[in-house]
Design an enzyme around this catalytic site. Structure first.
Site, short mmCIF file in Angstrom:
data_model
loop_
_atom_site.label_atom_id
_atom_site.label_comp_id
_atom_site.label_asym_id
_atom_site.label_seq_id
_atom_site.Cartn_x
_atom_site.Cartn_y
_atom_site.Cartn_z
N SER A 1 0.85 -1.19 0.00
CA SER A 1 0.00 0.00 0.00
C SER A 1 0.88 1.24 0.00
O SER A 1 2.03 1.20 0.44
CB SER A 1 -0.90 0.01 1.24
OG SER A 1 -1.61 1.23 1.34
N ASN B 1 -0.91 4.07 1.05
CA ASN B 1 -1.79 4.88 1.89
C ASN B 1 -1.03 5.20 3.19
O ASN B 1 -0.87 4.34 4.05
CB ASN B 1 -3.08 4.12 2.18
CG ASN B 1 -4.09 4.93 2.99
OD1 ASN B 1 -3.72 5.64 3.92
ND2 ASN B 1 -5.36 4.79 2.65
N GLU C 1 -4.50 -4.37 -9.80
CA GLU C 1 -5.95 -4.20 -9.99
C GLU C 1 -6.72 -5.05 -8.98
O GLU C 1 -6.50 -6.26 -8.88
CB GLU C 1 -6.35 -4.62 -11.41
CG GLU C 1 -7.82 -4.35 -11.70
CD GLU C 1 -8.22 -4.76 -13.11
OE1 GLU C 1 -9.41 -4.56 -13.45
OE2 GLU C 1 -7.38 -5.29 -13.85
N ASP D 1 -7.24 -5.40 2.47
CA ASP D 1 -8.32 -4.76 1.73
C ASP D 1 -9.42 -4.55 2.74
O ASP D 1 -9.82 -5.49 3.45
CB ASP D 1 -8.80 -5.64 0.56
CG ASP D 1 -9.70 -4.84 -0.38
OD1 ASP D 1 -9.41 -3.65 -0.61
OD2 ASP D 1 -10.69 -5.39 -0.88
N PHE E 1 -9.48 8.59 8.73
CA PHE E 1 -9.59 8.84 7.29
C PHE E 1 -10.77 8.04 6.76
O PHE E 1 -11.41 7.28 7.49
CB PHE E 1 -8.30 8.46 6.57
CG PHE E 1 -7.86 7.02 6.77
CD1 PHE E 1 -8.13 6.05 5.82
CD2 PHE E 1 -7.17 6.64 7.92
CE1 PHE E 1 -7.73 4.73 6.00
CE2 PHE E 1 -6.76 5.33 8.12
CZ PHE E 1 -7.04 4.37 7.15
N TYR F 1 -14.22 6.74 5.93
CA TYR F 1 -15.55 6.89 6.52
C TYR F 1 -15.51 7.08 8.04
O TYR F 1 -16.55 7.11 8.70
CB TYR F 1 -16.41 5.66 6.19
CG TYR F 1 -16.63 5.45 4.72
CD1 TYR F 1 -17.63 6.12 4.02
CD2 TYR F 1 -15.81 4.57 4.00
CE1 TYR F 1 -17.82 5.93 2.66
CE2 TYR F 1 -15.99 4.37 2.63
CZ TYR F 1 -17.00 5.06 1.97
OH TYR F 1 -17.17 4.86 0.62
N ASP F 2 -14.31 7.22 8.60
CA ASP F 2 -14.16 7.33 10.06
C ASP F 2 -15.04 8.41 10.71
O ASP F 2 -15.59 8.18 11.79
CB ASP F 2 -12.69 7.59 10.44
CG ASP F 2 -11.82 6.34 10.27
OD1 ASP F 2 -12.36 5.28 9.91
OD2 ASP F 2 -10.59 6.44 10.49
N LYS G 1 -8.33 3.78 18.77
CA LYS G 1 -8.80 3.22 17.50
C LYS G 1 -7.99 1.98 17.12
O LYS G 1 -8.54 0.96 16.70
CB LYS G 1 -8.71 4.25 16.39
CG LYS G 1 -9.24 3.70 15.06
CD LYS G 1 -8.95 4.61 13.88
CE LYS G 1 -9.33 3.91 12.58
NZ LYS G 1 -8.94 4.66 11.38
#
Length: 201
Positions: free
Chosen positions: A8, A10, A41, A71, A154, A156-157, A177
């Protein structure tokens, strides 16, 4: 020190994983830090399929490193599990948190509180060696509130509210968290394998 490449780029996700695994003598690096520029992909039908595909594609091109891929996404009951595996690109543009949240709020605008049940899901695939592959999944339940709250986290948190803590994920500090999240639960399941590996070395 063993190296673990997280499939990742991110930055916030990498930070979470580093914090959760910091107790182990493992060097956790992102794809960018490892000098890998590949966009795998995600065309699987489940979180597990996507995480394993990402891990295996990266594992093919690295030598001597473990590879971990996750994921994750949000599943809302009254939306038949949507956005699900399309969570990051729910509104069309990959990774646009603002638009994804706006779309979710719009879809739920006429839903009552009890109809807003949701869960975050995280599937992790860890490839330790050619013959040692671990696949796990972690989940946490909550509900979607009708406005964003909090500035941490980040995705939908800011909308994902956990009644037990009377807070959204975005209102929690990272320590809390990272101790209760779907990703923390999934990583907890693979900690045994990592601990065993550390003891063997």
């Amino acid at each position: 020190m063993r190296r673990l490449i997280v499939a990742s780029n991110n930055a916030k996700k990498i930070k979470e994983i580093k914090q959760i695994l910091e107790k182990y003598q493992i060097e956790v690096v992102s794809l960018k830090e490892a000098g890998i520029d590949i966009d795998v992909e995600e065309d699987g039908n489940t979180f597990i399929e996507n995480s394993y595909k990402k891990a295996s594609e990266i594992y093919k091109i690295v030598e001597g490193s473990m590879v971990l891929a996750d994921d994750s996404g949000l599943a809302v009951d009254c939306l038949n599990g949507a956005p699900g595996i399309y969570s990051a690109r729910f509104a069309g543009e990959h990774g646009n948190d603002k638009k994804n949240n706006e779309k979710l709020l719009d879809l739920l605008k006429d839903k009552k509180d009890e109809e807003r049940k949701a869960k975050f899901i995280c599937a992790i695939a860890l490839i330790i060696s050619d013959d040692k592959i671990v696949k796990v999944q972690g989940e946490i339940e909550g509900r979607i509130i009708d406005e964003e709250r909090g500035s941490n986290g980040f995705g939908y948190d800011p909308l994902f509210y956990i009644p037990e803590y009377k807070m959204t994920f975005a209102e929690m500090d990272s320590e809390l968290k990272n101790s209760i999240s779907h990703r923390a639960k999934a990583l907890k399941k693979i900690e045994g394998e990592i601990k065993k590996l550390m003891e063997e070395e």
